[in-house]
Enzyme design. Structure first.
Site: not given
Ligand code: NAD
Ligand code: UGA
Length: 482
Positions: A177, A286, A349, A460
């Protein structure tokens, strides 16, 4: 590992109520009313916010999220800090905790810190009963499943129960996502990736997704391919942004226009038109951490050339952000000390309250180091978050040497969620997040309030050039060399 036949999934627990765990389980609950979902987190404040009656207070801002929380919460979706009880009564457990870059020890600045994942595995090992499918939802380095498996195996041997000893299957199900469009991405994913060894466990998870995702989009791979595919996917996306931002710099020097270049290359189906928008550099929690992780893994496996290739993507991004700050200083006659500068947007973003690794953090820090007086506006991000980002010395370093670096500012900043009167006596406006409201600014009335010659820096490409120029304001736009 043993698999219990006819294992039915009635209850799912998700450990981690963050940007992934929260929205993901909300969408699962909406699409699977026959299953109960329990999202647990050690952060009690966060859980309180997820349970808040006022849906504007949810800890994650995401279009469409509040509506679904209202629909499912208390029915088949529950948020709590009852970790033990929910682990022991669930058929499937998602691990969705944070996996930041290590800031000390072996691999500092690059490798993932797996301490939270490890802690989850230990909790599952301790409290699980019967057969449990453990799903890696967090983004993890390749072969992390092995670590989880080892910890869980110990639980089987050391369990003091004679009967009903816990048994486990481990799956990798990375999340793709994007913040700001999470609900839509989760409801209509391009693909769902499930990696694992045990066909039955894979099928259980596939059946859950099949409630709303077409089966042909549910891909099965081995567990290592699944873990590596997630890192690679983010690396490829980030690489496109660094590529286009490098060309934006060249456009500014050569008289080309990055939007025209993007359109021209994106029309080639082999390249594709998405992720070719030049901006202030990629942010988000990420991209940087996942590429650095890939760099660490490549070096670990004796592939320094592969590591250097990917590290270049992060280096270019960092260079690009500093390039923008320098350029602002240059245009304002080489000094911004004591000058008021209005910053529009702090989130990484639009449509999210997340500021992690936002380009705004680095650019604001650069401007503060030069002594500027910043007035920062963002419609959603709160003041405490900005204070944390700008005052906190903790940051993810790209190299071990940078670990020692401390920031000290000459300048100062204030923050507001209200856009009126933030332009008074400003020498410049710097647009860093593409919030829609910034595209509709009335530049002619704002120009009257600013110090002349006044500059608009649009990183932007969202302002109406003609209207800015008609208002007698100087304009710099990213990648615009015309
Ligand atoms: P986040 O920091 O928003 O949330 C993680 C949560 O886990 C926190 O609220 C923390 O308190 C909790 N936590 C940590 N250890 C714990 C434990 N032992 N028991 C219970 N709760 C615990 O992180 P996020 O953005 O949700 O990312 C989570 C994972 O998903 C990361 O590995 C990230 O790389 C991946 N990911 C993130 C996104 C994104 O858009 N943010 C998208 C795809 C994948
Ligand atoms: C990104 C990936 O798009 C997701 O597929 C992935 O799951 C996620 O990281 C993750 O693992 O955390 P996200 O970081 O939420 O998602 O947002 P993006 O839309 O990818 O944007 C990332 C950054 O790139 C932002 O700062 C955005 O402004 C920038 N961006 C994006 C650009 O500068 N140009 C573009 O054309 C697109």
């Amino acid at each position: 590992m043993k698999v219990v036949n006819n294992h039915k999934i009635n209850k799912i627990c998700c450990i981690g109520a963050g940007y992934v765990g929260g929205p993901t389980m909300v969408v699962f609950a909406d699409n699977c009313p026959h299953i109960n979902f329990h999202v647990v987190d050690i952060n009690k404040e966060k859980i309180k916010l997820w349970n808040n009656e006022d849906l504007n207070k949810l800890p994650v801002y995401e279009p469409g999220l509040a509506k679904l929380v209202k629909k499912c919460r208390g029915k088949n979706l529950f948020f709590s800090s009852e970790i033990e009880n929910n682990i022991s009564t669930s058929d499937m457990i998602f691990i969705s905790v944070n996996t930041p870059t290590k800031i000390k020890g072996v691999g500092a600045g690059k490798a993932s810190n797996l301490i939270y994942v490890e802690e989850c595995a230990r909790q599952v090992a301790k409290y699980a009963k019967n057969h449990t499918i453990v799903v890696e939802k967090s983004t993890l380095p390749v072969r992390t499943a092995e670590v989880i498996k080892t910890i869980l195996k110990e639980a089987q041997y050391s369990s003091d129960k004679k009967f009903n000893k816990p048994t486990f299957d481990i799956l990798s199900n990375p999340e793709f996502l994007s913040e700001g469009s999470a609900i839509n991405d989760l409801n209509s994913p391009d693909r769902v990736l499930i990696g694992g060894e045990n066909e039955e466990a894979i099928n259980h998870l596939s059946e859950i997704y099949a409630n709303w995702v077409p089966r042909e989009r549910i891909l099965h791979t081995n567990i290592w391919s699944s873990e590596l595919a997630k890192l690679t996917s983010n690396a490829f996306l980030a690489q496109r942004i660094s590529s286009i931002n490098s060309i934006a710099a060249l456009c500014e020097s050569t008289g080309a226009d990055i939007r025209e270049v993007s359109r021209a290359i994106g029309s080639d189906k082999r390249i594709g038109s998405k992720f070719l928008e030049s901006g202030p550099g990629f942010g988000g929690s990420c991209f940087k951490k996942d590429i650095l992780n890939l760099v660490y893994l490549s070096n670990h496996f004796g592939l320094p050339e592969v590591a250097d290739f990917w590290e270049g993507v992060v280096q270019l991004n960092s260079w690009h952000q500093h390039r923008i700050s320098k350029l602002i200083v240059q245009k304002l006659f080489g000094t911004i000390s004591g000058k008021r500068i209005t910053v529009l947007g702090f989130a990484f973003k639009a449509n999210t309250n997340d500021t992690r690794e936002s380009a705004a953090i680095q650019i604001c820090k650069d401007l503060l180091e030069e002594g500027a007086e910043l007035i920062i506006h963002d419609p959603i991000v709160d003041k405490e978050q900005i204070k944390f980002d700008l005052d906190n010395d903790k940051f993810i370093p790209t190299s071990v040497e940078n670990l020692q670096k401390n920031f000290s500012y000459e300048g100062s900043y204030t923050f507001t969620n209200k856009i009126d009167s933030i332009f008074d006596n400003s020498h410049a406006v710097v647009i860093l997040t593409e919030w829609e409201e910034y595209s509709n600014i009335n530049w002619s009335s704002i120009a009257k309030k600013m110090k002349k010659p006044a500059w608009i820096f649009d990183s932007r490409l969202i302002v109406d050039t003609k209207k800015v120029q008609e208002a007698n304001l100087q304009l710099w736009r990213i990648g615009d060399g015309t």
